[in-house]
Design an enzyme around this catalytic site. Sequence first.
Site, PDB file in Angstrom:
ATOM      1  N   ASP A 107       0.842  -1.200   0.000  1.00  0.00           N
ATOM      2  CA  ASP A 107       0.000   0.000   0.000  1.00  0.00           C
ATOM      3  C   ASP A 107       0.877   1.250   0.000  1.00  0.00           C
ATOM      4  O   ASP A 107       2.036   1.202   0.406  1.00  0.00           O
ATOM      5  CB  ASP A 107      -0.881   0.027   1.258  1.00  0.00           C
ATOM      6  CG  ASP A 107      -1.872  -1.116   1.289  1.00  0.00           C
ATOM      7  OD1 ASP A 107      -2.204  -1.638   0.209  1.00  0.00           O
ATOM      8  OD2 ASP A 107      -2.297  -1.483   2.403  1.00  0.00           O
TER       9      ASP A 107
HETATM   10  N1  URA Z   1      -1.217  -5.931   3.852  1.00  0.00           N
HETATM   11  C1  URA Z   1      -1.710  -4.675   3.857  1.00  0.00           C
HETATM   12  O1  URA Z   1      -2.735  -4.407   4.443  1.00  0.00           O
HETATM   13  N2  URA Z   1      -1.029  -3.717   3.213  1.00  0.00           N
HETATM   14  C2  URA Z   1       0.145  -3.945   2.579  1.00  0.00           C
HETATM   15  O2  URA Z   1       0.730  -3.009   2.020  1.00  0.00           O
HETATM   16  C3  URA Z   1       0.650  -5.246   2.589  1.00  0.00           C
HETATM   17  C4  URA Z   1      -0.063  -6.240   3.223  1.00  0.00           C
END
Ligand code: URA
Length: 246
Positions: A107
């Site tokens: 993310d």
């Molecule tokens: N899980 C998440 O919620 N975000 C990420 O970036 C990676 C795994």
Amino acid sequence: MGERMRLDRLLATMGEGTRAQVRELVRAGRVTVDGVPARDAGMQVDAQASAVCVGGRRLCYKPVRHVMLCKPQGVLTAARDPKQRTVMDLLPPLYAAMGCMPAGRLDKDTEGLLVITSDGQLAHRIISPKHDVGKVYLARVDGPLTAADAEAFAAGLHIEDADGAFDARPARLDILSSGPQQSEARVRVTEGKYHQVKRMFLARGRTVTYLKRLQIGALPLDPALAPGEWRELTEEEVALLGQDAP
Ligand code: URA
């Protein structure tokens, strides 16, 4: 013998400029092939075996490239984006020119280990849950964590939220610290659904306030890399990607 290709394509792939710019370099006599000034930008060269130099600097062609990036927060995991900075913008243009892509997604507000590779099969092996490659995260959440949370992660959580519903695969939750306002844990998952880790915690009533990926398979993030820094992976490290995370 290695891969044969046109000289101008090799030069452009190596980030020496656009096709038009590298042709100009050839015309200006700045490019040599095996010690001889190249006259024809369209000549065929052996990308690995021919000694191609630009201004006396020898180019080192590798057919595949694998990069370990310590992704910083605030950058998109995407090949390109018209408005926002992407992880590919953190690398020299050579890597995009060689077809490198992020293997999986973090993310925008997640930091840590991201592998960027030109090897589609390797990327698939890292991403596909079929291959059971563990991903280990450090998560900070906004309240206490208990043994019941670790048991629920291990049993496999049922996720049902605004983004949809799925049964998460069993995951390991190691609680590093627990307090009324904040806790820290190490989480190991073997799949990468949209906001996977955040949604797993949310299913237990906790909001993730910080998330960092520490490891993929048996490959740890190089602690010498600060957010935004990267380096190429060694062959030994590429092999670690296919092994199980401890
Ligand atoms: N899980 C998440 O919620 N975000 C990420 O970036 C990676 C795994």
